[in-house]
Design a protein around this motif. Structure first.
Motif, PDB file in Angstrom:
ATOM      1  N   TYR A  19       6.856  -4.094  -5.478  1.00 33.94           N
ATOM      2  CA  TYR A  19       7.962  -4.191  -4.511  1.00 33.94           C
ATOM      3  C   TYR A  19       8.279  -5.648  -4.166  1.00 33.94           C
ATOM      4  N   ALA A  22      10.241  -7.173  -6.994  1.00 32.19           N
ATOM      5  CA  ALA A  22      11.647  -6.766  -7.041  1.00 32.19           C
ATOM      6  C   ALA A  22      12.482  -7.631  -6.096  1.00 32.19           C
ATOM      7  N   VAL A  52      13.539  -0.457  -9.658  1.00 33.11           N
ATOM      8  CA  VAL A  52      12.852   0.197  -8.536  1.00 33.11           C
ATOM      9  C   VAL A  52      13.327   1.649  -8.432  1.00 33.11           C
ATOM     10  N   HIS A  57      10.295   5.178  -3.164  1.00 32.30           N
ATOM     11  CA  HIS A  57      10.492   4.498  -1.890  1.00 32.30           C
ATOM     12  C   HIS A  57      10.653   5.526  -0.765  1.00 32.30           C
ATOM     13  N   ILE A 104      13.644  -2.514  -0.320  1.00 30.78           N
ATOM     14  CA  ILE A 104      13.881  -2.660  -1.751  1.00 30.78           C
ATOM     15  C   ILE A 104      15.232  -3.343  -1.892  1.00 30.78           C
ATOM     16  N   CYS A 222       6.653   4.168 -11.249  1.00 36.64           N
ATOM     17  CA  CYS A 222       7.246   2.828 -11.147  1.00 36.64           C
ATOM     18  C   CYS A 222       6.920   1.887 -12.301  1.00 36.64           C
TER      19      CYS A 222
END
Lengths: 409, 378
Positions: A19, A22, A52, A57, A104, A222
């Protein structure tokens, strides 16, 4: 990566890095993709596009109790309460861009694959429209025949070509087929290790605490195209094998008494309360229909195989396959009972689930219960109903074991 | 007026007793009747085989048995279809065709195969990448498989030539209904919202060639009359369908006039013709590629809202009524975008949830009344 790290620590670190990476990529001005959970990630991975996964999430937000506030935002925009709660969480996130599970980055392109449901088509259409960004659609026709048929494979391959073309246009770079081959190999290898690690739960007692599978799943979602996921699943397998060698079960503080299969997604908002209640009865989840959906294994020289693999997950298959699949899990994992999660968000699963439950019951004789819940909308779940149903299941499993002359404490 | 009443009575007969229409066809011809679930079944293939395709869209009934397959939060059309099927209501059908457009339709097809042994179910999946050559080729193969199933069911060959002829008949039918919806705008007192719905719906239970003739004579009878003045509030309907019947009954009472629709049950059936060129099955597949503004046809540009706004402008409608079939996810996802665009374009709209089974006439009344009052003070 430190040698001493446990698989759980490694999982956490990889997810944190994923995360954070990203967000950093977005900062650097790189393209970000949002993708559905079982989409062919190989194409973006080959192109080096940071991807992502809103479903992951949303699940994390649900587990951290942050879903109601985002759901409220999307319902205010006109999203019906009857719509998949992952979508409602995500559309709410799109509006306020804050969550208890962190941020995100907003996407520059979208990857949608409807092998999990047709809901994602509509969900991603809306994101594409709201943000005015390109959407690459991988359509995996629902397999009403038992196997994936040849004209579906041809159509899917046609879409692979189209996706490559779209990605070349979006990035302005040409697609590197050698790199693609590598990514295909890594992805299949990761899926093989994932399947292998999960299969270790077939031992009695299982060395794995089944709810951990729901956590490890984050990585197969992921990072399936990356070496790190292979490393993690190898480590999970190693740890389980070490426990197996010592005859250890899933928990230090109590034995595994009942082995169950869980059908459907977890109730992320009630993950710990459902887990604790099961554990208190000595119930371990050893198998599930859900994690196996990521066992996407194919030969790296075989595009047909890749097309077939992506269309073969159980929710994209017909009722006969779904029944066979669960019967196989019951058999392989020596399951004593089945918990069917009638997940309000998941129509393609729910609307065949009653018949699947009947047929599996008839074929295996294994007792089962169904409870009403939801993956991330806590309003659709009742802990009291869950507990009552599980108590009923325990009674049925106990009786059956006694009839079969198996000792029960 | 007498002639109009006669035509409408004949149509009403078909709508009120589809079972009678099915039995009459079988008795007359000795051939098969095929049920077509929502939506876009390539009826031309069935018709070309000398069979009668009829619409299967559920109906108002009590849900007793289908709860063994579907939970209460499934779309009410599908619950009704399953209920009727389990009760044997469809046993006069030789088969049904189930196009698996949404997650619910996928499961209906699967449950049908297991639970309804009397009537075989032929499934179809439509491609989302429907404009790509690979998608068109995929759908052509799906249609080819359907043709083979229908051939083995009937024992008759379905030739390309016969399908091409059926396409001519169906395109003519589509064109005629489109004309009817335009002409009907000038006769809101004769062709009320309910009657407009009934005229279109009757086409589901008749031979299309025959229905075309009936609608054509209705059009010419209407045109012979002077246009009717109405002070009604002009609305466009969008959604899956405008049923249960108690819904449109309210339109007369509150002076609402339907000047156009974007309903799956109505205009989406006939606004897209089958294009020319290629084999007949390719032509049918390319029709799907040309469908626009339907919640079931993949469109990342979401052109449905623009299409509706254009319709409002073209017809001079005062507003839009979103008839939301409860639990229909494809439609529910389109709504927030529609809402935003209508608000931006300053077009009033009413969002109203419908369920086939729900006896919620009073609730509907309150909503319609409120909308009518709001519109008349604008």
């Amino acid at each position: 990566m430190s040698e001493k790290m446990t698989s759980k620590q490694m999982l956490q670190k990889l997810l944190d890095d994923h995360y954070a990476g990203a967000l950093a990529a977005k900062e650097r001005g790189e393209l970000i993709a949002w993708s559905t959970s079982i989409a062919p990630q190989e194409f973006c991975e080959t192109m080096g596009i940071y991807t992502v996964y809103p479903e992951n999430h949303a699940a994390a937000i649900g587990a951290k109790k942050g879903s109601p506030e985002l759901i409220e935002v999307s319902e205010f925009q006109g999203y019906s309460i009857d719509i998949c709660s992952y979508a409602r969480v995500n559309m709410g996130y799109l509006e306020i861009q804050e969550s208890v599970a962190g941020k995100i980055p907003l996407p520059d392109l979208l990857i949608c694959c409807n092998n999990i449901c047709n809901t994602v088509i509509k969900w991603y259409e809306n994101i594409a429209c709201e943000l005015d960004i390109p959407l690459i659609m991988f359509d995996m026709p629902f397999n009403y025949d038992y196997e994936v048929n040849d004209h579906s494979v041809e159509y899917i391959k046609g879409q692979f070509q189209e996706a490559i073309h779209q990605l070349e246009q979006i990035t302005g770079r040409s697609f590197d087929y050698n790199r693609f081959r590598e990514v295909m190999e890594i992805s299949s290898e990761a899926a093989r290790w994932w399947k292998k690690a999960m299969a270790l739960a077939q031992a009695v007692p299982s060395p794995m605490n089944g709810f951990d599978i729901f956590n490890y799943m984050a990585l197969i979602v992921c990072m399936r195209g990356k070496q790190e996921s292979i490393d993690l699943f190898k480590l999970v397998a190693e740890e389980c094998e070490a426990k197996l060698a010592q005859g250890q079960g899933p928990w230090k503080d109590r034995p595994e008494e009942y082995r169950i299969m869980w059908d459907g997604i977890a109730c992320w908002t009630a993950l710990s309360t459902t887990y604790k209640f099961l554990k208190n009865q000595g119930i371990n989840m050893v198998g599930s229909t859900y994690p196996d959906s990521w066992s996407i294994i194919y030969d790296s020289h075989d595009l047909d195989g890749m097309a077939r693999a992506y269309s073969s997950n159980f929710v994209n298959r017909n009722l006969d396959f779904r029944v066979d699949n669960i019967c196989q899990i019951v058999n392989d994992f020596k399951v004593d009972g089945i918990i069917y999660h009638c997940n309000r968000s998941c129509k393609p699963q729910d609307f065949c689930q009653y018949e699947v439950q009947r047929q599996v019951g008839d074929r295996t004789g294994v007792p089962s219960v169904m409870f009403d819940g939801d993956q991330t909308d806590p309003r659709a779940f009742s802990q009291a109903q869950f507990e009552t149903r599980i108590q009923a299941l325990v009674e049925m499993m106990k009786t059956r074991k006694q009839q079969q002359g198996i000792g029960v404490k | 007026m007498q002639a109009i009443a006669t035509i409408l009575r004949e149509m009403e007969g078909a709508v009120k007793d589809p079972g009678g229409a099915v039995r009459a066809f079988k008795q007359e011809t000795g051939r098969e009747v095929i049920g077509c679930l929502p939506i876009y079944v390539p009826e031309e293939i069935i018709y070309a085989g000398g069979m009668l395709p009829i619409g299967v869209w559920g109906g108002q009934t009590n849900i007793v048995q289908s709860g063994t397959y579907l939970p209460s939060f499934a779309c009410s059309i599908m619950r009704a279809i399953m209920e009727f099927a389990m009760r044997g209501v469809y046993n006069d059908l030789s088969a049904v065709v189930c196009p698996m457009h949404c997650d619910t339709l996928k499961c209906i097809g699967e449950n049908w195969k297991v639970g309804i042994s009397e009537v075989p179910c032929f499934c179809l999946v439509y491609p989302q990448n429907r404009k790509n050559p690979s998608g068109i080729s995929y759908l052509t193969t799906e249609f080819e498989h359907l043709r083979k199933k229908l051939e083995s069911l009937s024992g008759r060959t379905i030739t390309d030539e016969a399908i091409n002829q059926a396409i001519v008949i169906y395109n003519e039918h589509r064109k005629t209904i489109r004309e009817f919806t335009r002409v009907a705008r000038d006769y809101p007192l004769t062709i009320t919202a309910q009657k407009r719905h009934m005229v279109i719906k009757s086409g589901f239970f008749m031979d299309k060639a025959k229905h075309t003739l009936l609608v054509k004579s209705l059009i010419s009878e209407l045109k012979a009359l002077p246009a009717e003045k109405s002070s009604g509030i002009k609305v466009i309907l969008t959604g899956i369908m405008a049923e249960p019947d108690s819904f449109l009954e309210l339109f007369n009472q509150y002076n609402l006039v339907v000047v156009g629709d974007d309903l799956a049950h109505e205009s989406r059936q006939f606004r897209t013709d089958v294009p020319a060129g290629g084999t007949p099955l390719e032509r049918l597949a390319r029709r799907w590629a040309e469908v626009q503004g339907c919640s079931l046809a993949y469109d990342p540009e979401k052109r449905r809202s623009n299409m509706l706004i254009d319709m409002v402008r073209e017809t001079g409608a005062d507003g839009v009524i979103v008839t939301m079939m409860k639990f229909c996810e494809p439609e529910e996802f389109d709504y927030p975008i529609l809402k935003k665009e209508f608000e931006k374009a300053n077009i009033p709209h009413l969002y109203i949830e419908l369920e086939q089974q729900a006896d919620s006439a009073e609730q509907l009344r309150t909503r319609i009344q409120g909308f009518a009052e709001m519109m008349s003070t604008r």
